[in-house]
Write an enzyme that holds these catalytic residues in place. Structure first.
Site, PDB file in Angstrom:
ATOM      1  N   LYS A   1     -19.523  25.865  -6.994  1.00  0.00           N
ATOM      2  CA  LYS A   1     -19.571  24.472  -6.541  1.00  0.00           C
ATOM      3  C   LYS A   1     -20.923  24.237  -5.902  1.00  0.00           C
ATOM      4  CE  LYS A   1     -17.683  20.487  -5.344  1.00  0.00           C
ATOM      5  NZ  LYS A   1     -18.750  19.849  -6.168  1.00  0.00           N
TER       6      LYS A   1
ATOM      7  N   GLN B   1     -25.699  27.851  -0.803  1.00  0.00           N
ATOM      8  CA  GLN B   1     -24.415  27.182  -1.049  1.00  0.00           C
ATOM      9  C   GLN B   1     -23.235  28.155  -0.942  1.00  0.00           C
ATOM     10  OE1 GLN B   1     -24.870  23.681  -2.237  1.00  0.00           O
ATOM     11  NE2 GLN B   1     -22.769  23.464  -1.535  1.00  0.00           N
TER      12      GLN B   1
ATOM     13  N   LYS C   1     -22.496  28.284   2.777  1.00  0.00           N
ATOM     14  CA  LYS C   1     -22.044  26.972   3.237  1.00  0.00           C
ATOM     15  C   LYS C   1     -20.604  26.733   2.801  1.00  0.00           C
ATOM     16  CE  LYS C   1     -24.934  23.861   2.256  1.00  0.00           C
ATOM     17  NZ  LYS C   1     -25.812  22.756   1.943  1.00  0.00           N
TER      18      LYS C   1
ATOM     19  N   LYS D   1     -25.579  25.854  -8.039  1.00  0.00           N
ATOM     20  CA  LYS D   1     -26.489  24.710  -7.910  1.00  0.00           C
ATOM     21  C   LYS D   1     -27.150  24.479  -9.258  1.00  0.00           C
ATOM     22  CE  LYS D   1     -28.092  21.792  -4.794  1.00  0.00           C
ATOM     23  NZ  LYS D   1     -27.471  21.233  -3.592  1.00  0.00           N
TER      24      LYS D   1
ATOM     25  N   GLY E   1     -23.704  15.650  -6.573  1.00  0.00           N
ATOM     26  CA  GLY E   1     -25.052  15.102  -6.452  1.00  0.00           C
ATOM     27  C   GLY E   1     -25.932  15.906  -5.490  1.00  0.00           C
ATOM     28  N   ASP E   2     -27.194  15.589  -5.492  1.00  0.00           N
ATOM     29  CA  ASP E   2     -28.179  16.117  -4.528  1.00  0.00           C
ATOM     30  C   ASP E   2     -29.379  15.176  -4.664  1.00  0.00           C
ATOM     31  OD1 ASP E   2     -28.779  18.683  -2.767  1.00  0.00           O
ATOM     32  OD2 ASP E   2     -30.612  18.346  -3.890  1.00  0.00           O
TER      33      ASP E   2
ATOM     34  N   THR F   1     -21.919  13.845   4.138  1.00  0.00           N
ATOM     35  CA  THR F   1     -22.926  14.806   4.616  1.00  0.00           C
ATOM     36  C   THR F   1     -23.562  14.293   5.910  1.00  0.00           C
ATOM     37  OG1 THR F   1     -23.336  15.379   2.314  1.00  0.00           O
ATOM     38  CG2 THR F   1     -24.918  16.203   3.934  1.00  0.00           C
TER      39      THR F   1
ATOM     40  N   ASN G   1     -29.365   9.436   0.745  1.00  0.00           N
ATOM     41  CA  ASN G   1     -27.941   9.469   1.069  1.00  0.00           C
ATOM     42  C   ASN G   1     -27.664  10.131   2.427  1.00  0.00           C
ATOM     43  OD1 ASN G   1     -25.371  11.486   0.754  1.00  0.00           O
ATOM     44  ND2 ASN G   1     -24.911   9.413   0.094  1.00  0.00           N
TER      45      ASN G   1
ATOM     46  N   SER H   1     -16.255  16.941  -0.934  1.00  0.00           N
ATOM     47  CA  SER H   1     -16.144  17.170  -2.382  1.00  0.00           C
ATOM     48  C   SER H   1     -14.900  18.000  -2.679  1.00  0.00           C
ATOM     49  CB  SER H   1     -17.381  17.906  -2.910  1.00  0.00           C
ATOM     50  OG  SER H   1     -18.420  16.997  -3.187  1.00  0.00           O
TER      51      SER H   1
HETATM   52  P1  NDP Z   1     -31.684  11.493  -1.888  1.00  0.00           P
HETATM   53  O1  NDP Z   1     -32.310  11.633  -3.220  1.00  0.00           O
HETATM   54  O2  NDP Z   1     -30.629  10.479  -1.678  1.00  0.00           O
HETATM   55  O3  NDP Z   1     -32.814  11.252  -0.777  1.00  0.00           O
HETATM   56  C1  NDP Z   1     -33.850  12.160  -0.599  1.00  0.00           C
HETATM   57  C2  NDP Z   1     -34.760  11.657   0.495  1.00  0.00           C
HETATM   58  O4  NDP Z   1     -35.678  12.703   0.839  1.00  0.00           O
HETATM   59  C3  NDP Z   1     -35.607  10.471   0.085  1.00  0.00           C
HETATM   60  O5  NDP Z   1     -35.883   9.669   1.184  1.00  0.00           O
HETATM   61  C4  NDP Z   1     -36.870  11.153  -0.445  1.00  0.00           C
HETATM   62  O6  NDP Z   1     -38.015  10.331  -0.393  1.00  0.00           O
HETATM   63  C5  NDP Z   1     -37.017  12.280   0.533  1.00  0.00           C
HETATM   64  N1  NDP Z   1     -37.736  13.387  -0.106  1.00  0.00           N
HETATM   65  C6  NDP Z   1     -37.405  14.035  -1.240  1.00  0.00           C
HETATM   66  N2  NDP Z   1     -38.319  14.958  -1.546  1.00  0.00           N
HETATM   67  C7  NDP Z   1     -39.246  14.888  -0.574  1.00  0.00           C
HETATM   68  C8  NDP Z   1     -40.450  15.577  -0.312  1.00  0.00           C
HETATM   69  N3  NDP Z   1     -40.889  16.548  -1.142  1.00  0.00           N
HETATM   70  N4  NDP Z   1     -41.151  15.260   0.810  1.00  0.00           N
HETATM   71  C9  NDP Z   1     -40.709  14.287   1.638  1.00  0.00           C
HETATM   72  N5  NDP Z   1     -39.584  13.590   1.433  1.00  0.00           N
HETATM   73  C10 NDP Z   1     -38.866  13.883   0.352  1.00  0.00           C
HETATM   74  O7  NDP Z   1     -31.159  12.966  -1.530  1.00  0.00           O
HETATM   75  P2  NDP Z   1     -30.035  13.401  -0.473  1.00  0.00           P
HETATM   76  O8  NDP Z   1     -30.057  12.527   0.712  1.00  0.00           O
HETATM   77  O9  NDP Z   1     -28.773  13.586  -1.230  1.00  0.00           O
HETATM   78  O10 NDP Z   1     -30.545  14.873  -0.082  1.00  0.00           O
HETATM   79  C11 NDP Z   1     -31.441  15.093   1.012  1.00  0.00           C
HETATM   80  C12 NDP Z   1     -31.358  16.554   1.439  1.00  0.00           C
HETATM   81  O11 NDP Z   1     -30.001  16.846   1.845  1.00  0.00           O
HETATM   82  C13 NDP Z   1     -31.683  17.590   0.366  1.00  0.00           C
HETATM   83  O12 NDP Z   1     -32.276  18.724   0.983  1.00  0.00           O
HETATM   84  C14 NDP Z   1     -30.310  17.985  -0.170  1.00  0.00           C
HETATM   85  O13 NDP Z   1     -30.314  19.276  -0.755  1.00  0.00           O
HETATM   86  C15 NDP Z   1     -29.508  17.966   1.128  1.00  0.00           C
HETATM   87  N6  NDP Z   1     -28.070  17.843   0.966  1.00  0.00           N
HETATM   88  C16 NDP Z   1     -27.510  16.771   0.326  1.00  0.00           C
HETATM   89  C17 NDP Z   1     -26.144  16.661   0.235  1.00  0.00           C
HETATM   90  C18 NDP Z   1     -25.485  15.459  -0.350  1.00  0.00           C
HETATM   91  O14 NDP Z   1     -24.256  15.353  -0.228  1.00  0.00           O
HETATM   92  N7  NDP Z   1     -26.206  14.537  -0.953  1.00  0.00           N
HETATM   93  C19 NDP Z   1     -25.251  17.720   0.750  1.00  0.00           C
HETATM   94  C20 NDP Z   1     -25.935  18.761   1.488  1.00  0.00           C
HETATM   95  C21 NDP Z   1     -27.292  18.813   1.550  1.00  0.00           C
HETATM   96  P3  NDP Z   1     -38.706   9.836  -1.764  1.00  0.00           P
HETATM   97  O15 NDP Z   1     -37.862   8.690  -2.235  1.00  0.00           O
HETATM   98  O16 NDP Z   1     -40.081   9.452  -1.358  1.00  0.00           O
HETATM   99  O17 NDP Z   1     -38.682  11.004  -2.720  1.00  0.00           O
END
Ligand code: NDP
Length: 450
Positions: A91, A112, A115, A127, A166-167, A211, A242, A382
């Site tokens: 997962k 993961q 976690k 992943k 998603g991620d 999250t 997100n 999830s």
């Molecule tokens: P989203 O795609 O919804 O948002 C990502 C955000 O991070 C955007 O604001 C993006 O900005 C920014 N970002 C991405 N890459 C970079 C970078 N290289 N440098 C600076 N900013 C960056 O993703 P999520 O919110 O889903 O995920 C965010 C983090 O949380 C990740 O590390 C993910 O693995 C982790 N996560 C997510 C979960 C989930 O349920 N969604 C669960 C657990 C962990 P920009 O638009 O400029 O790229």
């Protein structure tokens, strides 16, 4: 540190040369479970337990051809890493971002495993994703890419085999296209094969929020255990996706003042407190850039990233929630945050803080909520989505949210108790790693050498 651990880390470095993020994640986990390993060293060595835990059960890499709006064929690389299935079906999310490579996939899948073990649900670690960049793509291009990606991925997943979600770059729209293609190929409405689905076709209420909300529930537990709370704290959040949006929503609901949010270009700083409705409009509806916030709130300031430290981390804050990406905070940034009076940091993103920065925080008494515990709320809900799919029933938002709150409290308790048991004080990173590792180790040992 045990010699056995050092040998395994060295083997991982040799065998996975060039996979910096994966090596970093292994180093962090194995480095912090030394007290448990020392207790069982001979047994673990004989069983090759650590050697097996750092080797993925399976790494799948595949071609993803698709046709853009101009009729041009493009080719991306897809991945699925099925790292450890000892406590349940693999997962873990799918990431679509140009930086995606095997090292990043393996680090995320490795994290993961631990976690998922902490959530208390029977789910293994995996992943996947692609180096596809969704930015600037039309809806049709996104759909064609998702369909091509799933055409290959479907051979390797299933509700009892491997359940993606998603991620970064994969939200409700992408999950919809992926699910549609899976259903078409399999001719089977297998709702539990993906999570993060839309509410009208098997999604769970509160999954979108999980999250970010979970991160703040964890922070509340951690602060409370140390005589503090989120109330009246000044908070900065990196990211505006997100996780960031719903961390902001819950932090505000807890009485904190969120003054900054960011994206990869820069951050907005609003002394009066971020207006989240505007951020949602920019990011969830228009899919725009965070700088557009100042068009709605002229008193706010936009700060472009033009120094090694991302602008969002130069702002004074009591609580910092990195919710963007990995290795966002290095030692230099950590020093700035501590000098600015940081009390607590909660990792919403995966591995946003590097090892030197974590050590600096712990040495300086900053309460540190590690990703694999603090952001586990997403995968936990999830798992609740999978349960609801199996029951063909759905819980209300409040029911799911209550369960989430309890799960996060249990995860904090597990990390805290393990840290105390091993005399590690408030090192919740080591506590979380130990609590999760013990569970995985027991399952792997029980199942023999596989
Ligand atoms: P989203 O795609 O919804 O948002 C990502 C955000 O991070 C955007 O604001 C993006 O900005 C920014 N970002 C991405 N890459 C970079 C970078 N290289 N440098 C600076 N900013 C960056 O993703 P999520 O919110 O889903 O995920 C965010 C983090 O949380 C990740 O590390 C993910 O693995 C982790 N996560 C997510 C979960 C989930 O349920 N969604 C669960 C657990 C962990 P920009 O638009 O400029 O790229």
């Amino acid at each position: 540190m045990s010699e056995y651990i050092l040998n395994v880390i060295n083997q991982v470095k040799e065998k996975n040369a060039g996979e910096a993020q994966f090596i970093q994640a292994v180093d962090e986990v194995l480095g912090s479970i030394a007290p448990v390993v020392l207790k069982h060293e001979e047994e673990y060595k004989r069983l090759g337990l650590l050697e097996r835990i750092v080797e993925p059960e399976r790494v799948i890499s595949f071609r993803v051809p698709w046709v853009d709006d101009n009729g041009q064929t493009r080719v991306n690389r897809g991945f699925r890493v099925q790292f450890n299935g000892s406590i349940g079906p693999y997962k873990g999310g799918l990431r679509f971002h140009p930086t995606v490579n095997q090292s990043i996939m393996k680090f995320l899948a490795f994290e993961q495993i631990f976690k998922n073990a902490l959530t208390g649900f029977p789910i293994g670690g995996g992943k996947g994703g692609s180096d596809f960049d969704p930015k600037g793509k039309s809806d049709n291009e996104i759909m064609r890419f998702c369909q091509s990606f799933m055409t290959e991925l479907q051979k390797h997943i299933g509700q009892d085999v491997d359940v993606p979600a998603g991620d970064i770059g994969v939200g409700a729209r992408e999950i919809g296209y992926l699910f549609g293609q899976y259903r078409r190929i399999k001719n089977d409405f297998e709702a539990g094969v993906l999570t993060g689905k839309g509410l009208v076709y098997g999604g769970s209420l509160a999954r979108k929020e999980a999250t970010g909300y979970g991160l703040v529930y964890f922070m509340q537990e951690m602060l409370c255990a140390n005589g503090l709370s989120m109330q009246n704290k000044t908070v900065t959040i990196s990211g505006s996706g997100n996780v960031a949006i719903y961390a902001c929503e819950k932090a505000q609901a807890c009485g904190a003042k969120v003054v900054a949010m960011s994206d990869s270009n820069g951050c907005v700083y609003d002394l009066n407190g971020i207006n989240l409705d505007i951020v949602k409009e920019i990011k969830e509806v228009k899919r725009g850039r965070i700088r557009e916030y100042v068009n709605y709130v002229p008193e706010a300031v936009y700060m472009e990233n033009n120094a090694p430290t991302p602008a969002v981390y130069t702002i004074k804050a009591d609580v910092v929630l990195p919710c963007a990406t990995e290795n966002d905070i290095n030692l230099e940034t950590a020093k700035i945050l501590v000098a600015n009076g940081l009390i607590a940091l909660g990792e919403g993103a995966n591995m946003p803080t590097n090892k030197e920065a974590i050590e600096y925080f712990l040495e300086h008494g900053v309460l540190f909520a590690p990703a694999k515990a603090a952001n586990a709320g997403g995968v936990a809900v999830s798992a609740l989505e999978m349960s609801q799919n199996s029951m063909r029933y759905s819980w209300t938002f409040e029911e799911v949210d209550k369960k989430l709150e309890r799960i996060m409290a249990n995860i904090f308790a597990a990390a805290k108790n393990a840290a105390e048991e091993y005399g590690l004080g408030t090192n919740y990173l080591a506590g979380a790693n130990i609590a999760a590792f013990r569970k995985i180790a027991d399952a792997m040992i029980a199942q023999g050498v596989i």
